[in-house]
Scaffold this motif. Structure first.
Motif, PDB file in Angstrom:
ATOM      1  N   LYS A 204       9.283  -6.254  -1.211  1.00  0.00           N
ATOM      2  CA  LYS A 204       8.790  -5.314  -0.626  1.00  0.00           C
ATOM      3  C   LYS A 204       7.469  -5.266   0.079  1.00  0.00           C
ATOM      4  CE  LYS A 204      10.354  -2.373  -4.491  1.00  0.00           C
ATOM      5  NZ  LYS A 204       9.991  -1.529  -5.828  1.00  0.00           N
ATOM      6  N   PHE A 205       7.461  -4.436   0.939  1.00  0.00           N
ATOM      7  CA  PHE A 205       6.181  -4.466   1.880  1.00  0.00           C
ATOM      8  C   PHE A 205       5.300  -3.346   1.114  1.00  0.00           C
ATOM      9  CE2 PHE A 205       4.004  -2.962   6.132  1.00  0.00           C
ATOM     10  CZ  PHE A 205       3.331  -3.954   5.894  1.00  0.00           C
ATOM     11  N   LEU A 206       4.423  -4.019   0.243  1.00  0.00           N
ATOM     12  CA  LEU A 206       3.757  -3.223  -0.476  1.00  0.00           C
ATOM     13  C   LEU A 206       2.531  -2.164   0.051  1.00  0.00           C
ATOM     14  CD1 LEU A 206       2.903  -5.437  -3.747  1.00  0.00           C
ATOM     15  CD2 LEU A 206       4.605  -3.637  -3.375  1.00  0.00           C
ATOM     16  N   LEU A 207       2.142  -2.644   1.346  1.00  0.00           N
ATOM     17  CA  LEU A 207       1.205  -1.806   1.790  1.00  0.00           C
ATOM     18  C   LEU A 207       1.826  -0.536   2.296  1.00  0.00           C
ATOM     19  CD1 LEU A 207      -1.829  -1.706   3.280  1.00  0.00           C
ATOM     20  CD2 LEU A 207      -0.583  -2.108   5.520  1.00  0.00           C
TER      21      LEU A 207
ATOM     22  N   ILE B 280      -2.337   4.864   7.411  1.00  0.00           N
ATOM     23  CA  ILE B 280      -2.092   4.395   8.706  1.00  0.00           C
ATOM     24  C   ILE B 280      -0.890   5.117   9.207  1.00  0.00           C
ATOM     25  CG2 ILE B 280      -1.269   2.340   9.704  1.00  0.00           C
ATOM     26  CD1 ILE B 280      -3.029   0.814   7.456  1.00  0.00           C
TER      27      ILE B 280
ATOM     28  N   PHE C 116      -0.452   7.227  12.754  1.00  0.00           N
ATOM     29  CA  PHE C 116       0.658   7.123  13.876  1.00  0.00           C
ATOM     30  C   PHE C 116       1.352   8.457  14.213  1.00  0.00           C
ATOM     31  CE2 PHE C 116       0.058   2.491  13.092  1.00  0.00           C
ATOM     32  CZ  PHE C 116       0.017   2.021  14.432  1.00  0.00           C
TER      33      PHE C 116
END
Lengths: 237, 352
Positions: free
Chosen positions: A185-188, A197, A201
């Protein structure tokens, strides 16, 4: 015709030009906190939409009898009543999503997007327009929530509509799409900083599109009518 | 003929950004060499991956921002960021960690804030923290020093581990991390922290072979390598001496007090100096001219605060090392510190 134009303007304002999420930056707290998955975002978006329509209609109905001095408390009470209704309904029918939204469901009361619309539009306009304005603003807000939720869910766990059955009933479990297969998982993306973030965007993309359109319009204008050369006449008397 | 009236400073080293960056990159070499000697090729591979990614991202962002690509791309700042990221990653972390890290550092932390000279945070450390928060498993899979490893790990083995997760002989990262005695190893800082929660004293946990003869096998030499590089930079006047000195002194004082009060639960001062990222942080990260404080007094306060925070995080925090977090917190405090430590202008009295 005139009515139609007014509704069109309301729709454009709510969905794009004056979008509560992207332009007014109102209601950031739920926007950033619960958009880890599309399902949560959809749940909160729908709840906000319903509250917004209800409160706009009610505020518009009572606008003649509310004294100016105490209008804000009255609006808050109206909104709180609608939030309570929605909260109890969700507790009864979509218990899973009610639990995963947690405190952010009752916190819709403090969502400035709602009181902002009550104050700025509904308290000055007739019921029909106010209801339509609520619908459009609510849709604009919900769309931002859903887009943000989709971005974060795809980046974070590689799926879309994970746990949709909590909101939409058993059949919705077929909606779950595995977009990417992530080993980790891409925890950020799931944590709040990722929401900030991603939101940045999104706003950047919106501004970019606006700028492009402006340039295009300018180009068209200059093509349609060649710029008239103004000469300054200076008289020395 | 007229006099040219120039404003101060009148005497300045006229070196370009590129020259300064080259010097700093050069100064990291002793530390990188020590890393290579004790931990193998992993970090050098990561540095190359990170550098390539950083240059590609920098090129992409500069052309998007319609800047002059060539001078800004070749000023070496992106390369330095990438080198620092590569140094701080675990040696056998997968390749995409380096790619995501340096892309994040360049695109989000550096260019979105306005490019070189405008970033409020140190790009390398912000990227490191992002990676640590996002991929805790990969970012903590530290490999034990080569001499303690069960399997030998050559250049080709390391490369395939980084790219695929397995050596050509089929060993996974988990297996590589096991010690000769068959249990998984962590960094010395990690070991101390874990053992303290298990009720062991620091002295007991330092009997573990990972601590070597002195403080921390391998790590002490890496830190000495960065110390040497740092002294070289101070000698070349590339970095101010105030920052590292103040940082190290502050860390020394804090850890000394803790050690004096309770030697069982606090590690020694030298252990704090020579493990983890202490020296890298002191000489290469905190001295970043963009994100640190600017005046001498300001730098002193800034670095002392960083030292204190590193100690607090190492001793009481959830993560074993705290340099990256401390640096980011100090970056945030930097403008405030500058505000209150404004030096007196020459010829003006301080208002009472």
């Amino acid at each position: 015709m005139k009515m139609n134009a007014e509704y069109k303007e309301l729709a454009i304002q709510g969905l794009w030009k004056n979008n509560p999420g992207l332009v007014q930056l109102l209601g950031l707290c739920p926007l950033l906190a619960v958009t880890a998955t599309v399902t949560n975002a959809l749940g909160l978006g729908l709840a906000t939409l319903l509250v917004l329509i209800g409160s706009n209609v009610t505020v518009s109905l009572v606008r003649e009898w509310v004294p100016k001095e105490i209008r804000i408390p009255v609006f808050v009470l109206i909104i709180a009543a609608f939030v309570t209704v929605i909260q109890l309904l969700m507790n009864a029918y979509t218990y899973g999503i009610y639990q995963s939204l947690g405190i952010f469901l009752p916190l819709i009361v403090t969502n400035c997007a709602i009181i902002g619309r009550a104050e700025a539009y509904a308290s000055k306009n007739p019921v029909k327009q106010a209801a339509f304005d609520g619908l459009m603003m609510g849709l604009g807000f919900a769309l931002v929530l859903i887009v943000l939720g989709a971005i974060r869910e795809v980046l974070g766990q590689g799926t879309l509509f994970d746990g949709a059955e909590l909101l939409l009933g058993e059949w919705a479990s077929v909606l779950r799409v595995e977009v990417l297969h992530l080993d980790n998982k891409f925890l950020l993306a799931i944590l709040p900083p990722g929401a900030f973030i991603a939101m940045g965007f999104l706003i950047a993309v919106k501004n970019y599109i606006d700028e492009k359109q402006k340039e295009k319009q300018k180009l068209q204008q200059s093509q349609e009518e060649p710029s008239t050369i103004e000469r300054v006449r200076v008289n020395f008397d | 003929m007229t006099y040219w009236i120039a404003s101060s400073p009148h005497n300045h080293a006229q070196s370009s950004t590129a020259a300064l960056m080259r010097l700093v990159i050069l100064a990291t070499l002793p530390g990188i060499f020590a890393q290579w000697y004790f931990f193998g090729w992993g970090n050098i591979i990561h540095i190359s991956i990170a550098t390539i990614t950083a240059l590609v991202c920098e090129f992409f962002m500069l052309s998007l921002r319609k800047r002059k690509v060539k001078p800004e791309l070749l000023d070496g700042s992106a390369i330095l960021t990438a080198v620092l990221i590569g140094i701080s990653l675990p040696a056998i972390a997968p390749w995409w960690v380096a790619v995501i890290g340096s892309a994040f550092a360049i695109i989000v932390v550096k260019q979105l804030y306005g490019g070189i000279g405008h970033n409020p945070f140190n790009p390398a450390m912000a990227a490191y923290v992002m990676l640590l928060v996002s991929f805790p498993l990969q970012m903590t899979s530290w490999q034990p020093p080569l001499e303690l490893m069960q399997f030998s790990l050559g250049f080709f083995d390391t490369l395939t581990v980084i790219l695929t997760g397995f050596t050509p002989d089929g060993f996974s990262v988990e297996q590589l991390r096991t010690h000769i005695d068959g249990y998984t190893m962590a960094t010395p800082l990690d070991t101390v922290k874990t053992n303290l929660t298990l009720g062991m004293t620091v002295a007991e946990s330092t009997t573990s072979p990972i601590f070597g003869e002195h403080f921390a096998l391998g790590w002490e030499w890496i830190n000495i390598g960065f110390l040497l590089g740092g002294i070289f930079l101070i000698y070349k006047k590339a970095i101010p001496w105030v920052t590292p000195l103040s940082f190290l002194a502050s860390l020394f004082v804090c850890s000394f007090i803790a050690y004096a009060i309770s030697p069982d639960s606090a590690s020694s001062t030298m252990f704090h100096w020579l493990t983890g990222a202490t020296m890298l942080g002191a000489f290469f990260i905190l001295t970043d001219p963009v994100s640190s404080a600017t005046s001498v007094k300001g730098r002193m306060v800034y670095a002392a605060l960083a030292g204190f925070l590193v100690f607090i995080i190492r001793e009481f925090g959830g993560y074993p090392d705290g340099v990256a977090f401390a640096v980011l917190l100090c970056n945030m405090a930097g403008p405030l510190i500058d505000q209150y430590t404004r030096p007196r202008t020459y010829g003006h009295q301080v208002e009472k």
